[in-house]
Scaffold this motif. Structure first.
Motif, mmCIF file in Angstrom:
data_model
loop_
_atom_site.group_PDB
_atom_site.id
_atom_site.type_symbol
_atom_site.label_atom_id
_atom_site.label_comp_id
_atom_site.label_asym_id
_atom_site.label_seq_id
_atom_site.Cartn_x
_atom_site.Cartn_y
_atom_site.Cartn_z
ATOM 1 N N LYS A 271 -50.944 -5.125 54.168
ATOM 2 C CA LYS A 271 -51.083 -3.706 53.837
ATOM 3 C C LYS A 271 -51.487 -3.428 52.398
ATOM 4 O O LYS A 271 -51.658 -2.277 52.030
ATOM 5 C CB LYS A 271 -49.776 -2.970 54.136
ATOM 6 C CG LYS A 271 -49.403 -2.951 55.603
ATOM 7 C CD LYS A 271 -48.138 -2.144 55.811
ATOM 8 C CE LYS A 271 -47.731 -2.095 57.266
ATOM 9 N NZ LYS A 271 -46.471 -1.344 57.448
ATOM 10 N N GLY A 272 -51.592 -4.470 51.577
ATOM 11 C CA GLY A 272 -51.994 -4.267 50.195
ATOM 12 C C GLY A 272 -50.815 -4.141 49.246
ATOM 13 O O GLY A 272 -49.652 -4.199 49.650
ATOM 14 N N GLN B 60 -49.100 -7.351 43.651
ATOM 15 C CA GLN B 60 -50.291 -7.874 44.316
ATOM 16 C C GLN B 60 -50.124 -9.387 44.451
ATOM 17 O O GLN B 60 -49.539 -10.027 43.579
ATOM 18 C CB GLN B 60 -51.543 -7.547 43.503
ATOM 19 C CG GLN B 60 -52.836 -8.148 44.014
ATOM 20 C CD GLN B 60 -53.209 -7.650 45.406
ATOM 21 O OE1 GLN B 60 -52.581 -8.025 46.393
ATOM 22 N NE2 GLN B 60 -54.201 -6.802 45.481
#
Length: 140
Positions: free
Chosen positions: A44-45, A91
C-alpha cells in the motif's frame, strides 16, 4: 473434546500458530511483525506509525518499537511529512524489499509443500475461509 466447531477451530488455530511460528524461525530473519509491516508498506505504500497502528489494531508504542527495529536493520527509512515536521512515513529500502521477498518465497514454498496433497479446490477454499476469518476477526 466434543464436536463443537468453535472448540475445534480454537485448537486447530493454536496448533497452526505454533507451527507457523516455529517454521518462521527456521526460514529467515523476519519475525511476524516485521513480515506484516513490510508487506503492508510494499502493498500500500509508505505509512506513518499512527496509520499502521490503526490498521493492525495495535498501540502506537508497539508499532513504533517494531518500526524502529526495522529502521535499525536498514529495512525502512523515514520520509518527513512536509506539513508536519514531527510526523513521518516509513518507506521500504531495497534491502528491506529483498529480505521480505526472500522470506516470503521461503514461506510460500513451505506452505506449498504442506498443501501438496490438497486439491486446487481445497487450497482455494482454505485461502478463502482464512481470509474471511481474518477480515471478520474481532479483537478485545
Amino acid at each position: 473434546m466434543r464436536d463443537n466447531p468453535v472448540e475445534i477451530i480454537d485448537l486447530e488455530l493454536a496448533i497452526l500458530i505454533r507451527r507457523v511460528t516455529s517454521a518462521n524461525r527456521k526460514i529467515g530473519h523476519l519475525d511476524r511483525s516485521a513480515y506484516l509491516l513490510l508487506h503492508r508498506i510494499i502493498a500500500k505504500g509508505p505509512a506513518g506509525t499512527k496509520l499502521l497502528a490503526e490498521e493492525f489494531q495495535l498501540d502506537i508504542s508497539t508499532v513504533s518499537r517494531q518500526t524502529a527495529a526495522l529502521e535499525q536493520k536498514g529495512y525502512v527509512y523515514r520520509i518527513p511529512d512536509p506539513l508536519d515536521g514531527r510526523a513521518y512515513s516509513l518507506q521500504i529500502t531495497d534491502l528491506g524489499k529483498k529480505e521480505f521477498l526472500e522470506h516470503q518465497q521461503a514461506r510460500i514454498e513451505l506452505i506449498g509443500k504442506n498443501l501438496e496433497a490438497w486439491s486446487d479446490e481445497e487450497r482455494q477454499l482454505f485461502g478463502q475461509l482464512l481470509r474471511k476469518y481474518n477480515r471478520s476477526a474481532v479483537t478485545t
